[in-house]
Design a protein around this motif. Structure first.
Motif: not given
Length: 185
Positions: A1-11, A21-25, A29-32, A63-71
């Motif tokens: 199973m593919k695994k994705v990290a979504v980085l959440l910084a303040p703001g 997150i919703d679409i991938l899950r 697709i495993d999202v952390e 190590r994740y298959d993808a790293v997502v950086l929201p704006g």
């Protein structure tokens, strides 16, 4: 199973994060979610508190298959200023993993830290004008090698679906809201 990290910084821009997150899950697709802060609790751009699955510090060696950086104006500035975030993204990039900024994150986090490496990208507004590292393309979603970038909140669904297609091995071209066809990678 593919695994994705979504980085959440303040703001962080909450809709860009949650839509992705919703679409991938939904597509199995495993999202952390990883808080780029001292604790798992992070407050979004519009003051919505969220509790991440873990902190980035706890997962630096993963190590994740993808790293997502929201704006988000504050979120992308906080990501860009974090040495830990830059090391994490750079390690994934060097491993050929997918690096996926949306909105201001491509310009501020990657462009501001020399991580675009000449690749094509898109970002929100006119932030591209201050970036010397990559090649700006005005499109909803742009893919170049292992970089997938999204223009902003209005294209978050296109961004998330493009990322999901890439993770699941679908090489089908994407149609945007104006019925333009493009290959995201």
């Amino acid at each position: 199973m593919k695994k994705v990290a979504v980085l959440l910084a303040p703001g962080f821009e909450e809709a860009e994060a949650i839509i992705t997150i919703d679409i991938l899950r939904r597509l199995q697709i495993d999202v952390e979610t990883l808080a780029c802060a001292d604790s798992r609790a992070v407050v979004s751009y519009h003051n919505i508190p969220m509790v991440a699955d873990s902190t980035l510090s706890e997962r630096m060696a993963t190590r994740y298959d993808a790293v997502v950086l929201p704006g988000g104006p504050q979120g992308s500035q906080n990501l860009a200023a974090s040495r830990e975030v830059i090391r994490f993204v750079a390690a994934h990039d060097e491993s050929g993993k997918l690096i996926c900024p949306i909105c201001s994150a491509a310009a501020r986090v990657l462009g501001g830290n020399g991580l675009l490496k000449g690749r094509r990208y898109v970002c929100s507004g006119d932030l591209w004008q201050s970036v010397d590292d990559g090649q700006y393309v005005d499109a909803p979603v742009v893919g170049d090698k292992n970089l997938i970038s999204g223009k902003g909140l209005g294209h978050a669904f296109d961004f998330a679906l493009t990322l999901a297609a890439r993770l699941l091995g679908d090489e089908t071209p994407v149609r945007d809201h104006a019925d333009h066809i493009y290959y995201p990678w």
